[in-house]
Design an enzyme around this catalytic site. Structure first.
Site, PDB file in Angstrom:
ATOM      1  N   MET A 161      57.492 -21.773  98.519  1.00 18.05           N
ATOM      2  CA  MET A 161      58.357 -22.772  99.174  1.00 18.05           C
ATOM      3  C   MET A 161      59.832 -22.479  98.945  1.00 18.05           C
ATOM      4  O   MET A 161      60.653 -22.711  99.832  1.00 18.05           O
ATOM      5  CB  MET A 161      58.032 -24.155  98.620  1.00 18.05           C
ATOM      6  CG  MET A 161      56.650 -24.620  98.965  1.00 18.05           C
ATOM      7  SD  MET A 161      56.455 -26.304  98.353  1.00 18.05           S
ATOM      8  CE  MET A 161      54.893 -26.162  97.552  1.00 18.05           C
ATOM      9  N   ASP A 190      65.549 -16.732  90.421  1.00 15.04           N
ATOM     10  CA  ASP A 190      64.133 -16.621  90.060  1.00 15.04           C
ATOM     11  C   ASP A 190      64.024 -15.668  88.873  1.00 15.04           C
ATOM     12  O   ASP A 190      65.027 -15.086  88.439  1.00 15.04           O
ATOM     13  CB  ASP A 190      63.294 -16.105  91.250  1.00 15.04           C
ATOM     14  CG  ASP A 190      61.834 -16.565  91.208  1.00 15.04           C
ATOM     15  OD1 ASP A 190      61.115 -16.183  90.267  1.00 15.04           O
ATOM     16  OD2 ASP A 190      61.419 -17.327  92.108  1.00 15.04           O
ATOM     17  N   ASP A 210      66.159 -17.805  84.843  1.00 16.61           N
ATOM     18  CA  ASP A 210      65.015 -18.429  84.187  1.00 16.61           C
ATOM     19  C   ASP A 210      65.434 -19.862  83.909  1.00 16.61           C
ATOM     20  O   ASP A 210      66.363 -20.099  83.119  1.00 16.61           O
ATOM     21  CB  ASP A 210      64.696 -17.689  82.878  1.00 16.61           C
ATOM     22  CG  ASP A 210      63.436 -18.242  82.205  1.00 16.61           C
ATOM     23  OD1 ASP A 210      63.133 -19.444  82.400  1.00 16.61           O
ATOM     24  OD2 ASP A 210      62.767 -17.491  81.478  1.00 16.61           O
ATOM     25  N   ASN A 229      63.363 -26.112  92.504  1.00 15.11           N
ATOM     26  CA  ASN A 229      62.035 -25.818  93.069  1.00 15.11           C
ATOM     27  C   ASN A 229      61.125 -25.052  92.098  1.00 15.11           C
ATOM     28  O   ASN A 229      59.904 -25.170  92.173  1.00 15.11           O
ATOM     29  CB  ASN A 229      62.213 -25.016  94.368  1.00 15.11           C
ATOM     30  CG  ASN A 229      60.936 -24.327  94.799  1.00 15.11           C
ATOM     31  OD1 ASN A 229      60.038 -24.944  95.353  1.00 15.11           O
ATOM     32  ND2 ASN A 229      60.828 -23.029  94.499  1.00 15.11           N
ATOM     33  N   TYR A 242      50.642 -31.023  83.662  1.00 15.47           N
ATOM     34  CA  TYR A 242      51.325 -30.782  84.940  1.00 15.47           C
ATOM     35  C   TYR A 242      51.687 -32.125  85.576  1.00 15.47           C
ATOM     36  O   TYR A 242      52.830 -32.326  85.995  1.00 15.47           O
ATOM     37  CB  TYR A 242      50.440 -29.948  85.883  1.00 15.47           C
ATOM     38  CG  TYR A 242      51.099 -29.650  87.223  1.00 15.47           C
ATOM     39  CD1 TYR A 242      52.149 -28.737  87.310  1.00 15.47           C
ATOM     40  CD2 TYR A 242      50.683 -30.285  88.390  1.00 15.47           C
ATOM     41  CE1 TYR A 242      52.767 -28.461  88.524  1.00 15.47           C
ATOM     42  CE2 TYR A 242      51.284 -30.018  89.613  1.00 15.47           C
ATOM     43  CZ  TYR A 242      52.321 -29.105  89.676  1.00 15.47           C
ATOM     44  OH  TYR A 242      52.935 -28.844  90.886  1.00 15.47           O
ATOM     45  N   ILE A 273      49.675 -27.152  99.302  1.00 11.35           N
ATOM     46  CA  ILE A 273      50.445 -26.231 100.145  1.00 11.35           C
ATOM     47  C   ILE A 273      49.941 -24.814  99.880  1.00 11.35           C
ATOM     48  O   ILE A 273      49.681 -24.450  98.721  1.00 11.35           O
ATOM     49  CB  ILE A 273      51.966 -26.304  99.816  1.00 11.35           C
ATOM     50  CG1 ILE A 273      52.483 -27.752  99.806  1.00 11.35           C
ATOM     51  CG2 ILE A 273      52.761 -25.436 100.803  1.00 11.35           C
ATOM     52  CD1 ILE A 273      52.412 -28.505 101.117  1.00 11.35           C
ATOM     53  N   THR A 300      50.313 -21.489  99.011  1.00  5.88           N
ATOM     54  CA  THR A 300      51.235 -20.507  98.401  1.00  5.88           C
ATOM     55  C   THR A 300      50.456 -19.748  97.330  1.00  5.88           C
ATOM     56  O   THR A 300      49.288 -20.038  97.060  1.00  5.88           O
ATOM     57  CB  THR A 300      52.428 -21.210  97.716  1.00  5.88           C
ATOM     58  OG1 THR A 300      51.925 -21.998  96.619  1.00  5.88           O
ATOM     59  CG2 THR A 300      53.201 -22.104  98.671  1.00  5.88           C
ATOM     60  N   THR A 357      48.535 -21.847  94.629  1.00 10.17           N
ATOM     61  CA  THR A 357      47.254 -22.498  94.900  1.00 10.17           C
ATOM     62  C   THR A 357      46.191 -21.518  95.432  1.00 10.17           C
ATOM     63  O   THR A 357      45.134 -21.937  95.898  1.00 10.17           O
ATOM     64  CB  THR A 357      47.449 -23.624  95.945  1.00 10.17           C
ATOM     65  OG1 THR A 357      48.216 -23.097  97.035  1.00 10.17           O
ATOM     66  CG2 THR A 357      48.183 -24.813  95.363  1.00 10.17           C
TER      67      THR A 357
HETATM   68  P1  NAD Z   1      54.882 -20.265  93.737  1.00  2.50           P
HETATM   69  O1  NAD Z   1      54.155 -19.955  92.485  1.00  2.50           O
HETATM   70  O2  NAD Z   1      54.542 -19.544  94.974  1.00  2.50           O
HETATM   71  O3  NAD Z   1      56.456 -20.128  93.494  1.00  2.50           O
HETATM   72  C1  NAD Z   1      57.076 -20.625  92.342  1.00  2.50           C
HETATM   73  C2  NAD Z   1      58.296 -19.788  92.061  1.00  2.50           C
HETATM   74  O4  NAD Z   1      58.889 -20.287  90.841  1.00  2.50           O
HETATM   75  C3  NAD Z   1      57.960 -18.306  91.815  1.00  2.50           C
HETATM   76  O5  NAD Z   1      58.818 -17.482  92.547  1.00  2.50           O
HETATM   77  C4  NAD Z   1      58.152 -18.151  90.309  1.00  2.50           C
HETATM   78  O6  NAD Z   1      58.549 -16.845  89.923  1.00  2.50           O
HETATM   79  C5  NAD Z   1      59.235 -19.178  90.041  1.00  2.50           C
HETATM   80  N1  NAD Z   1      59.298 -19.523  88.623  1.00  2.50           N
HETATM   81  C6  NAD Z   1      58.283 -19.793  87.770  1.00  2.50           C
HETATM   82  N2  NAD Z   1      58.760 -19.977  86.527  1.00  2.50           N
HETATM   83  C7  NAD Z   1      60.096 -19.828  86.592  1.00  2.50           C
HETATM   84  C8  NAD Z   1      61.147 -19.895  85.645  1.00  2.50           C
HETATM   85  N3  NAD Z   1      60.912 -20.139  84.351  1.00  2.50           N
HETATM   86  N4  NAD Z   1      62.411 -19.702  86.067  1.00  2.50           N
HETATM   87  C9  NAD Z   1      62.671 -19.445  87.375  1.00  2.50           C
HETATM   88  N5  NAD Z   1      61.726 -19.340  88.318  1.00  2.50           N
HETATM   89  C10 NAD Z   1      60.442 -19.535  87.919  1.00  2.50           C
HETATM   90  O7  NAD Z   1      54.699 -21.834  93.918  1.00  2.50           O
HETATM   91  P2  NAD Z   1      55.045 -22.853  95.103  1.00  2.50           P
HETATM   92  O8  NAD Z   1      53.759 -23.397  95.573  1.00  2.50           O
HETATM   93  O9  NAD Z   1      56.013 -22.283  96.066  1.00  2.50           O
HETATM   94  O10 NAD Z   1      55.728 -24.008  94.228  1.00  2.50           O
HETATM   95  C11 NAD Z   1      57.089 -24.403  94.362  1.00  2.50           C
HETATM   96  C12 NAD Z   1      57.249 -25.764  93.725  1.00  2.50           C
HETATM   97  O11 NAD Z   1      56.439 -26.716  94.419  1.00  2.50           O
HETATM   98  C13 NAD Z   1      56.793 -25.840  92.267  1.00  2.50           C
HETATM   99  O12 NAD Z   1      57.686 -26.673  91.544  1.00  2.50           O
HETATM  100  C14 NAD Z   1      55.433 -26.487  92.358  1.00  2.50           C
HETATM  101  O13 NAD Z   1      55.072 -27.153  91.158  1.00  2.50           O
HETATM  102  C15 NAD Z   1      55.635 -27.433  93.504  1.00  2.50           C
HETATM  103  N6  NAD Z   1      54.394 -27.859  94.189  1.00  2.50           N
HETATM  104  C16 NAD Z   1      53.526 -26.959  94.706  1.00  2.50           C
HETATM  105  C17 NAD Z   1      52.396 -27.408  95.384  1.00  2.50           C
HETATM  106  C18 NAD Z   1      51.418 -26.472  96.042  1.00  2.50           C
HETATM  107  O14 NAD Z   1      50.353 -26.941  96.489  1.00  2.50           O
HETATM  108  N7  NAD Z   1      51.688 -25.184  96.168  1.00  2.50           N
HETATM  109  C19 NAD Z   1      52.160 -28.782  95.492  1.00  2.50           C
HETATM  110  C20 NAD Z   1      53.060 -29.672  94.930  1.00  2.50           C
HETATM  111  C21 NAD Z   1      54.183 -29.197  94.286  1.00  2.50           C
END
Ligand code: NAD
Length: 250
Positions: free
Chosen positions: A17, A36, A62, A89, A155, A188, A190, A193
């Site tokens: 996302m 990232d 980070d 994010n 979580y 979502i 990605t 999941t």
């Molecule tokens: P993703 O794993 O595809 O992407 C997450 C990104 O965060 C990655 O690029 C990762 O390298 C980065 N990241 C992780 N730890 C980090 C750190 N310490 N410092 C900097 N970057 C870091 O996940 P996504 O599905 O795109 O999730 C994005 C956000 O949406 C997250 O906060 C997640 O909890 C939230 N979310 C996701 C879902 C879902 O179904 N995918 C649902 C609800 C909420």
């Protein structure tokens, strides 16, 4: 363009996302700093945006490190002159495996998801004041709204913390014209999941309990984040926007 003249910082922007938000923001006229820990893919996304005529730069960020947040905000101000938008994010998730759910995981969820968000807010506020205001969008989850049997409770707790800190910060900085809102995605599609949606049976079950009958795509969430980041949401602060295909309406 909906973000013309704005400068945005997106954490966790190398994939999923966050990458979609960075791309969509750039298409809408924003100059974007992508942060990232996945440096190679983050650089690639920034290059993709530039190749399409957008303005973007990548920084190693980070979200657990206060100094790296300071550096990322500095890059936004130095390269693009200011900071108007922050999307917190970056995040990590984990499923419940019963008694095997570890305290280490609980701590990691809090360190990255909630403490990381708070560090981002703290770093961005002074720059947003200098810019005359701003918009912070914190990515929580439906896991911050409801209990879930199959999710590590840490979580849920970390995302619940994001939801409620959003409201306090919104109240504390409203006088500075800084708006702060949370977004609550449902399932979502990605990398996060993948374990579920790549398994046909588990995917089918998720789709079945989602009223709109499908997984959300990163662009479904990015559109909501774009709205909150933009001046179209000028009178919206302390709010929560659910993007879950109806999951929590049941
Ligand atoms: P993703 O794993 O595809 O992407 C997450 C990104 O965060 C990655 O690029 C990762 O390298 C980065 N990241 C992780 N730890 C980090 C750190 N310490 N410092 C900097 N970057 C870091 O996940 P996504 O599905 O795109 O999730 C994005 C956000 O949406 C997250 O906060 C997640 O909890 C939230 N979310 C996701 C879902 C879902 O179904 N995918 C649902 C609800 C909420």
């Amino acid at each position: 363009m909906r973000l013309a003249g704005k400068v945005a910082l997106v954490s966790g922007a190398a994939r999923g996302m966050g990458a979609e938000e960075a791309k969509m923001f750039a298409l809408e006229g924003a100059r974007v700093v992508l942060g990232d820990v996945l440096d190679d893919t983050g650089e690639q996304i920034a290059a993709e945006i530039r190749n399409r005529g957008g303005n973007a730069t990548y920084v190693h960020l980070d979200v657990r490190r206060d100094s790296e947040w300071g550096e990322a905000v500095k890059v936004a101000e130095k390269e693009f002159g200011k900071l108007n938008i922050l999307v917190n994010n970056a995040g990590i998730a984990g499923y419940s495996r019963g008694d095997a759910d570890s305290l280490e995981d609980f701590d990691r969820f809090h360190e990255i998801n909630s403490r990381g968000t708070y560090l981002g807010i703290r770093a961005a506020i002074p720059a947003m004041r200098r810019a005359g205001g701003g918009s912070i969008v914190n990515i929580s989850s439906i896991s911050g709204l409801i209990g879930q049997q199959h999710i590590h409770a840490g979580y849920n707790a970390s995302k619940g913390a994001v939801r409620i800190m959003t409201k306090s910060i919104a109240l504390q900085y409203a006088a500075d014209s800084i708006r702060v809102n949370s977004v609550h995605p449902g399932p979502i599609q990605t990398d996060m999941t993948k374990e579920v949606w790549s398994d046909p049976e588990r995917r089918r079950r998720t789709e079945q309990v989602t009223p709109l009958g499908r997984y959300g795509q990163p662009s479904d969430v990015a559109s909501a984040v774009l709205f909150l980041a933009s001046d179209e949401a000028a009178f919206i602060t302390g709010a929560e926007l659910v993007v879950d295909g109806g999951f929590t309406a049941q």
